[in-house]
Write a protein that holds these residues in place. Sequence first.
Motif, short mmCIF file in Angstrom:
data_model
loop_
_atom_site.label_atom_id
_atom_site.label_comp_id
_atom_site.label_asym_id
_atom_site.label_seq_id
_atom_site.Cartn_x
_atom_site.Cartn_y
_atom_site.Cartn_z
N LEU A 1 1.09 -1.25 0.03
CA LEU A 1 -0.17 -0.06 0.05
C LEU A 1 0.72 1.21 0.14
O LEU A 1 0.39 2.19 -0.53
N ASP A 2 1.98 1.23 0.79
CA ASP A 2 2.73 2.54 0.82
C ASP A 2 3.60 2.61 -0.12
O ASP A 2 4.23 3.82 -0.99
N ARG A 3 3.99 1.46 -1.22
CA ARG A 3 4.48 1.86 -2.45
C ARG A 3 3.77 2.24 -3.62
O ARG A 3 4.04 2.86 -4.18
N GLY B 1 1.35 14.39 4.28
CA GLY B 1 2.36 13.25 4.22
C GLY B 1 2.79 13.15 2.69
O GLY B 1 2.53 13.77 1.99
N ARG B 2 3.64 11.99 2.64
CA ARG B 2 4.31 11.78 1.34
C ARG B 2 3.17 11.47 0.29
O ARG B 2 3.40 12.09 -0.91
N ALA B 3 2.27 10.51 0.72
CA ALA B 3 1.29 10.38 -0.51
C ALA B 3 0.70 11.62 -1.14
O ALA B 3 0.32 11.63 -2.58
N GLY C 1 3.38 6.07 -1.50
CA GLY C 1 4.31 6.27 -0.64
C GLY C 1 5.70 6.08 -0.79
O GLY C 1 6.04 5.96 -2.26
N ASP C 2 6.46 5.71 0.10
CA ASP C 2 7.93 5.03 -0.38
C ASP C 2 8.03 3.48 0.23
O ASP C 2 9.22 3.11 0.42
N ALA C 3 6.92 2.81 0.34
CA ALA C 3 7.06 1.49 0.61
C ALA C 3 7.63 0.97 1.95
O ALA C 3 8.15 -0.23 1.99
N ASP C 4 7.66 2.04 2.97
CA ASP C 4 8.51 1.42 4.12
C ASP C 4 7.27 1.34 5.24
O ASP C 4 7.78 0.88 6.45
N HIS C 5 6.28 1.57 5.14
CA HIS C 5 5.11 1.51 6.42
C HIS C 5 5.11 -0.03 6.89
O HIS C 5 5.24 0.11 8.33
N GLY C 6 5.10 -0.92 6.38
CA GLY C 6 5.01 -2.38 6.75
C GLY C 6 6.23 -2.55 7.54
O GLY C 6 6.37 -3.07 8.80
MG MG Z 1 6.38 5.36 4.06
#
Ligand code: MG
Length: 232
Positions: free
Chosen positions: A47-49, A196-198, A52-57
């Motif tokens: 979802l963050d990818r 945020g990033r999104a 966002g930047d794919a690091d939330h998980g």
């Molecule tokens: Mg992130």
Amino acid sequence: MGLPRAHRRPALGRLIVADPLDTGWALRWIRGAAEVLGENRALLIDLDRLIGDADHGENLDRGFSAVVAKLDGTEAPAPPAAVLKLVAMTLMSTVGGAAGPLYGTAFLRAATSLGDAEVVDAEAAAAMVLAARDGIAARGKAEVGDKTMIDAWTPAAESAGAAARAGAPPPGVRAAAANAAHAGAVATEPLIARKGRASYLGERSAGHQDPGAVSTALILQAAASAAGIDTP
Ligand code: MG
Ligand code: ADP
């Protein structure tokens, strides 16, 4: 259907419908949250990818794994507020990005709202969700509709408050929060991110659920589950 929960879930050996929200509940909640965030690590990364930047998980799995390591390594904290304070401090020191400070603030405010209570009653169960939400709002300045975790926390706080006022028992208050957070997370899908990033993606952020709203729903579902209530 029809059987008491304790009979339907014997393998877990811990779920009783009228479980009080005591220190045991807080510990089951946090360990359960760590487990479910670990299980959903890839989903939250995906979802963050997308927005966002794919690091939330990765961020949350690392943070809650550190929490569990602390719980394993020390005498269990008590009362419930002490459990939540340990979570707050650990998330603030181990999780970077936006989510670490936001969740850290949420757990710290929730802990403060509980004071030294040994058992969380219905009113306090709702108040702690509202305190967490208000902490995130104060720190991140997001409003409902900005496509952030606030879109899960706000309906969760409202539903928990309504359930408590309607006379629901504490586990019912937690279930109301969890159900509303889940619905709130699902409802972020068509939104355009404004925080945020999104938000850098503008209109391209529409069409995907917000990772922080989804992780909020998972964490609040773990709280209900630890009180003996399964939610979506
Ligand atoms: Mg992130
Ligand atoms: P980062 O965005 O720094 O990579 P994470 O990926 O761990 O951090 O967390 C992203 C999530 O943080 C978003 O999905 C959103 O729910 C939440 N978020 C970001 N900014 C804010 C904000 N200002 N207020 C509330 N939540 C926010």
